[in-house]
Design a protein around this motif. Sequence first.
Motif, PDB file in Angstrom:
ATOM      1  N   LEU A   1       0.823  -1.211   0.000  1.00  0.00           N
ATOM      2  CA  LEU A   1       0.000   0.000   0.000  1.00  0.00           C
ATOM      3  C   LEU A   1       0.855   1.258   0.000  1.00  0.00           C
ATOM      4  O   LEU A   1       0.542   2.234  -0.689  1.00  0.00           O
ATOM      5  CB  LEU A   1      -0.931   0.000   1.222  1.00  0.00           C
ATOM      6  N   VAL A   2       1.946   1.236   0.749  1.00  0.00           N
ATOM      7  CA  VAL A   2       2.838   2.399   0.791  1.00  0.00           C
ATOM      8  C   VAL A   2       3.521   2.587  -0.566  1.00  0.00           C
ATOM      9  O   VAL A   2       3.625   3.714  -1.069  1.00  0.00           O
ATOM     10  CB  VAL A   2       3.879   2.244   1.925  1.00  0.00           C
ATOM     11  N   GLN A   3       3.954   1.500  -1.165  1.00  0.00           N
ATOM     12  CA  GLN A   3       4.571   1.604  -2.498  1.00  0.00           C
ATOM     13  C   GLN A   3       3.581   2.177  -3.508  1.00  0.00           C
ATOM     14  O   GLN A   3       3.939   3.015  -4.333  1.00  0.00           O
ATOM     15  CB  GLN A   3       5.064   0.221  -2.970  1.00  0.00           C
ATOM     16  N   ASP A   4       2.339   1.717  -3.430  1.00  0.00           N
ATOM     17  CA  ASP A   4       1.304   2.238  -4.328  1.00  0.00           C
ATOM     18  C   ASP A   4       1.116   3.739  -4.133  1.00  0.00           C
ATOM     19  O   ASP A   4       0.984   4.498  -5.103  1.00  0.00           O
ATOM     20  CB  ASP A   4      -0.041   1.535  -4.090  1.00  0.00           C
ATOM     21  N   ALA A   5       1.082   4.161  -2.871  1.00  0.00           N
ATOM     22  CA  ALA A   5       0.890   5.588  -2.581  1.00  0.00           C
ATOM     23  C   ALA A   5       2.053   6.408  -3.128  1.00  0.00           C
ATOM     24  O   ALA A   5       1.852   7.477  -3.711  1.00  0.00           O
ATOM     25  CB  ALA A   5       0.758   5.799  -1.071  1.00  0.00           C
ATOM     26  N   PHE A   6       3.266   5.910  -2.955  1.00  0.00           N
ATOM     27  CA  PHE A   6       4.426   6.634  -3.483  1.00  0.00           C
ATOM     28  C   PHE A   6       4.442   6.635  -5.015  1.00  0.00           C
ATOM     29  O   PHE A   6       4.900   7.590  -5.643  1.00  0.00           O
ATOM     30  CB  PHE A   6       5.737   6.061  -2.936  1.00  0.00           C
ATOM     31  N   GLU A   7       3.924   5.587  -5.604  1.00  0.00           N
ATOM     32  CA  GLU A   7       3.843   5.550  -7.068  1.00  0.00           C
ATOM     33  C   GLU A   7       2.900   6.648  -7.577  1.00  0.00           C
ATOM     34  O   GLU A   7       3.204   7.352  -8.547  1.00  0.00           O
ATOM     35  CB  GLU A   7       3.348   4.175  -7.523  1.00  0.00           C
ATOM     36  N   VAL A   8       1.768   6.797  -6.908  1.00  0.00           N
ATOM     37  CA  VAL A   8       0.821   7.861  -7.265  1.00  0.00           C
ATOM     38  C   VAL A   8       1.485   9.224  -7.063  1.00  0.00           C
ATOM     39  O   VAL A   8       1.388  10.109  -7.915  1.00  0.00           O
ATOM     40  CB  VAL A   8      -0.468   7.767  -6.414  1.00  0.00           C
ATOM     41  N   ALA A   9       2.176   9.384  -5.946  1.00  0.00           N
ATOM     42  CA  ALA A   9       2.846  10.658  -5.656  1.00  0.00           C
ATOM     43  C   ALA A   9       3.903  10.969  -6.707  1.00  0.00           C
ATOM     44  O   ALA A   9       4.033  12.121  -7.150  1.00  0.00           O
ATOM     45  CB  ALA A   9       3.481  10.606  -4.262  1.00  0.00           C
ATOM     46  N   HIS A  10       4.647   9.967  -7.116  1.00  0.00           N
ATOM     47  CA  HIS A  10       5.716  10.186  -8.100  1.00  0.00           C
ATOM     48  C   HIS A  10       5.154  10.711  -9.419  1.00  0.00           C
ATOM     49  O   HIS A  10       5.743  11.590 -10.057  1.00  0.00           O
ATOM     50  CB  HIS A  10       6.490   8.883  -8.328  1.00  0.00           C
ATOM     51  N   ARG A  11       4.005  10.164  -9.824  1.00  0.00           N
ATOM     52  CA  ARG A  11       3.390  10.607 -11.084  1.00  0.00           C
ATOM     53  C   ARG A  11       2.940  12.068 -11.014  1.00  0.00           C
ATOM     54  O   ARG A  11       2.882  12.740 -12.035  1.00  0.00           O
ATOM     55  CB  ARG A  11       2.195   9.715 -11.424  1.00  0.00           C
ATOM     56  N   ARG A  12       2.623  12.555  -9.809  1.00  0.00           N
ATOM     57  CA  ARG A  12       2.115  13.921  -9.655  1.00  0.00           C
ATOM     58  C   ARG A  12       3.120  14.821  -8.923  1.00  0.00           C
ATOM     59  O   ARG A  12       2.738  15.840  -8.358  1.00  0.00           O
ATOM     60  CB  ARG A  12       0.809  13.897  -8.853  1.00  0.00           C
ATOM     61  N   TRP A  13       4.369  14.412  -8.911  1.00  0.00           N
ATOM     62  CA  TRP A  13       5.337  15.080  -8.052  1.00  0.00           C
ATOM     63  C   TRP A  13       5.544  16.554  -8.376  1.00  0.00           C
ATOM     64  O   TRP A  13       5.833  17.364  -7.488  1.00  0.00           O
ATOM     65  CB  TRP A  13       6.678  14.344  -8.054  1.00  0.00           C
ATOM     66  N   ASP A  14       5.395  16.955  -9.622  1.00  0.00           N
ATOM     67  CA  ASP A  14       5.555  18.376  -9.978  1.00  0.00           C
ATOM     68  C   ASP A  14       4.636  19.248  -9.128  1.00  0.00           C
ATOM     69  O   ASP A  14       5.018  20.344  -8.717  1.00  0.00           O
ATOM     70  CB  ASP A  14       5.249  18.613 -11.459  1.00  0.00           C
ATOM     71  N   ARG A  15       3.440  18.784  -8.866  1.00  0.00           N
ATOM     72  CA  ARG A  15       2.485  19.553  -8.069  1.00  0.00           C
ATOM     73  C   ARG A  15       2.668  19.291  -6.577  1.00  0.00           C
ATOM     74  O   ARG A  15       2.721  20.214  -5.770  1.00  0.00           O
ATOM     75  CB  ARG A  15       1.057  19.183  -8.494  1.00  0.00           C
ATOM     76  N   ILE A  16       2.797  18.013  -6.200  1.00  0.00           N
ATOM     77  CA  ILE A  16       2.874  17.655  -4.785  1.00  0.00           C
ATOM     78  C   ILE A  16       4.126  18.226  -4.119  1.00  0.00           C
ATOM     79  O   ILE A  16       4.100  18.587  -2.945  1.00  0.00           O
ATOM     80  CB  ILE A  16       2.819  16.119  -4.629  1.00  0.00           C
ATOM     81  N   SER A  17       5.200  18.324  -4.863  1.00  0.00           N
ATOM     82  CA  SER A  17       6.455  18.822  -4.284  1.00  0.00           C
ATOM     83  C   SER A  17       6.352  20.269  -3.821  1.00  0.00           C
ATOM     84  O   SER A  17       7.174  20.729  -3.033  1.00  0.00           O
ATOM     85  CB  SER A  17       7.594  18.684  -5.299  1.00  0.00           C
ATOM     86  N   THR A  18       5.336  20.996  -4.284  1.00  0.00           N
ATOM     87  CA  THR A  18       5.187  22.399  -3.880  1.00  0.00           C
ATOM     88  C   THR A  18       4.347  22.550  -2.609  1.00  0.00           C
ATOM     89  O   THR A  18       4.226  23.645  -2.087  1.00  0.00           O
ATOM     90  CB  THR A  18       4.532  23.218  -5.011  1.00  0.00           C
TER      91      THR A  18
END
Length: 197
Positions: free
Chosen positions: A57-74
Amino acid sequence: MQSDQTALVVHDPPSAGATLSGSLCTVSFDAVYRTEYASLVRLAFVLTGRRDIAEELVQDAFEVAHRRWDRISTYDKPGAWVRRVVLQRCVGRHRRVLAETKALLRLAARTPDHHELAVGDDALLVAIRKLPTRQAQVVALICLEDRSVEEVADLLQCAQPTVRTHLRRGRLSLANTLNLTGESVSSSTQESHHEPA
């Protein structure tokens, strides 16, 4: 409400994992992953009771985050965003397991409805499984589920003569495999009334 202890906050001046982007301070995906991974797995383990599921589940969550990282990183707390996703996934898994458990309990409570086969059940079922796919489907639908040729033709989306051909070939094959006459196969599978002479 997220704990400051588990959320990654970028301070000014930025750390090695953070960069300035215009007026926004962003943090690297790797930095958040290293900082948050262990605590997220612990959280998911508490909620699911299984380490392998927690890690997945954690890997899945990080996978989703990685795909949207341009926005989430801010975000002020990108780790908190990943944590919310993990929590949602844990809830989703819990609901799935609950639904599956209820379905299994309903199935277990039902009285089995088995067709009694006159000739060696196991041998016949093994023989049916060894037939070519379409013949096995036709024989199972007609002989074991007591469906008509018309119904089977509709289910398999083919012509009724094709169903009859598969049925005839399947019965001959079963007769050879089980060392039976054609009549014995018909009577043992309880379906001689479905195919015209």
